[in-house]
Design an enzyme around this catalytic site. Structure first.
Site, PDB file in Angstrom:
ATOM      1  N   PRO A  81       0.843  -1.211   0.000  1.00 18.07           N
ATOM      2  CA  PRO A  81       0.000   0.000   0.000  1.00 18.07           C
ATOM      3  C   PRO A  81       0.870   1.251   0.000  1.00 18.07           C
ATOM      4  CG  PRO A  81      -0.685  -1.545   1.709  1.00 18.07           C
ATOM      5  CD  PRO A  81       0.634  -2.036   1.194  1.00 18.07           C
ATOM      6  N   LYS A  82       0.421   2.275  -0.706  1.00 17.42           N
ATOM      7  CA  LYS A  82       1.156   3.536  -0.779  1.00 17.42           C
ATOM      8  C   LYS A  82       0.568   4.513   0.237  1.00 17.42           C
ATOM      9  CE  LYS A  82       2.973   6.930  -4.040  1.00 17.42           C
ATOM     10  NZ  LYS A  82       2.800   8.059  -3.120  1.00 17.42           N
ATOM     11  N   PHE A  83       1.320   4.772   1.298  1.00 15.63           N
ATOM     12  CA  PHE A  83       0.849   5.647   2.362  1.00 15.63           C
ATOM     13  C   PHE A  83       1.025   7.115   1.964  1.00 15.63           C
ATOM     14  CE2 PHE A  83       1.033   1.677   4.408  1.00 15.63           C
ATOM     15  CZ  PHE A  83       0.305   1.741   5.582  1.00 15.63           C
ATOM     16  N   GLU A 142      -3.023   6.063  -0.708  1.00 16.21           N
ATOM     17  CA  GLU A 142      -2.987   6.667  -2.038  1.00 16.21           C
ATOM     18  C   GLU A 142      -3.183   5.664  -3.164  1.00 16.21           C
ATOM     19  OE1 GLU A 142      -0.335  10.323  -2.930  1.00 16.21           O
ATOM     20  OE2 GLU A 142       0.868   8.916  -1.780  1.00 16.21           O
ATOM     21  N   GLY A 143      -2.704   4.460  -2.975  1.00 16.18           N
ATOM     22  CA  GLY A 143      -2.732   3.469  -4.042  1.00 16.18           C
ATOM     23  C   GLY A 143      -1.844   2.301  -3.664  1.00 16.18           C
TER      24      GLY A 143
END
Length: 288
Positions: free
Chosen positions: A26-28, A173-174
């Site tokens: 996961p993109k924090f 974010e993504g």
């Protein structure tokens, strides 16, 4: 390990890569931060190489439980009411040291970690494959309490898609995709990222106004054009100033449309709305 360390980067893609050997995280939504645990202290570095220990002192204190000789790569984030608050991160990063301490008491930071650059026993592990570094990271952080924690990771494509679809409400974010056999190379873009928001990354090449309070930024768009952004909000101006002031002003230059700006050697990027770049109308949404 040399300081400042050059961090590995990710290129934006329209869809996640799929196939054997890919890993997903996961993109924090926060500020890229490298943590150095020395023999007697902890230092924190921004993506651009600045020392940001003062504004993230709560993370520096938390990092003292790490074994000396550890260097980690992760994200300084702030949770508010169950979701990530990027505006709180920006406020902390642009604040004075006194104000940063007050903000930390109100909204303490967390540090999700996705990579280990130096291991307390094995030394510099950047040349090792991602899967080996991941195992070393989990070993080092096994008994470390929050706010320092490893990010989740999976090699299952369907799980990664579920993260993309269902973690948005938490401010994720993504997803970032990384080849399992890849080494950690500073400045390279072997990682790939997919974001929820319709934005693209643009390199900052200059500004208008004063470096301490830029009115607009001159950016190089993905298609190679250089254009001025629309007027920056006060928080964005303050965030950009942190990069522009140390670099100092460069010579005057012009965009392709003939607009003049002060060039800069500061190396940082901003996110701009993808829909605003076609006719060189650039809206900056955040400073990286």
């Amino acid at each position: 390990m040399e300081r400042p360390v050059s961090v590995a980067l990710a290129q934006s893609v329209a869809r996640l890569p799929r196939g054997r050997g890919w890993w997903y995280e996961p993109k924090f939504d926060g500020h890229r931060t490298v943590l150095f645990r020395d023999d007697d202290t902890v230092r924190l570095q921004s993506r651009a190489g600045r020392d940001v220990t003062g504004v993230w002192m709560d993370l520096a204190v938390a990092g003292m439980v790490l074994p000396p000789g550890t260097v980690l790569d992760g994200e300084a984030v702030i949770w508010r009411e169950g979701r990530l608050d990027f505006h709180a991160v920006q406020s902390r990063a642009a604040s004075t040291l006194t104000r940063a301490r007050a903000l930390a008491a109100e909204l303490p930071a967390s540090y999700p970690v996705w990579d280990i650059l130096q291991h307390p026993v094995h030394g510099d592990v950047r040349p090792r494959p991602y899967v080996e570094r991941r195992a070393l990271l989990l070993d080092v952080l096994a008994d470390i309490p929050p706010p320092i924690q490893p990010v989740p990771a999976t090699d299952d494509y369907d799980t990664a898609l579920l993260w993309v679809e269902h973690l948005r409400e938490q401010g994720i974010e993504g997803v970032v995709a990384k080849p399992g056999r890849s080494a950690y190379r500073g400045g390279s873009r072997t990682w790939q990222k997919i974001r929820h928001s319709d934005t693209v990354d643009a390199a900052v090449v200059g500004y208008t106004g004063a470096s301490a309070r830029p009115r607009a930024l001159a950016v190089r768009l993905p298609d190679g054009r250089t254009a001025l952004s629309q007027r920056l909000t006060a928080p964005l101006s303050a965030a950009a100033a942190l990069h522009l002031i140390p670099a100092g002003p460069g010579p005057r230059s012009r965009t392709g449309a003939g607009d003049t700006f002060t060039s800069t050697t500061a190396q940082f990027e901003v996110e701009v709305l993808a829909g605003t770049t076609r006719h060189a109308v650039v809206t900056v949404t955040r400073v990286r």
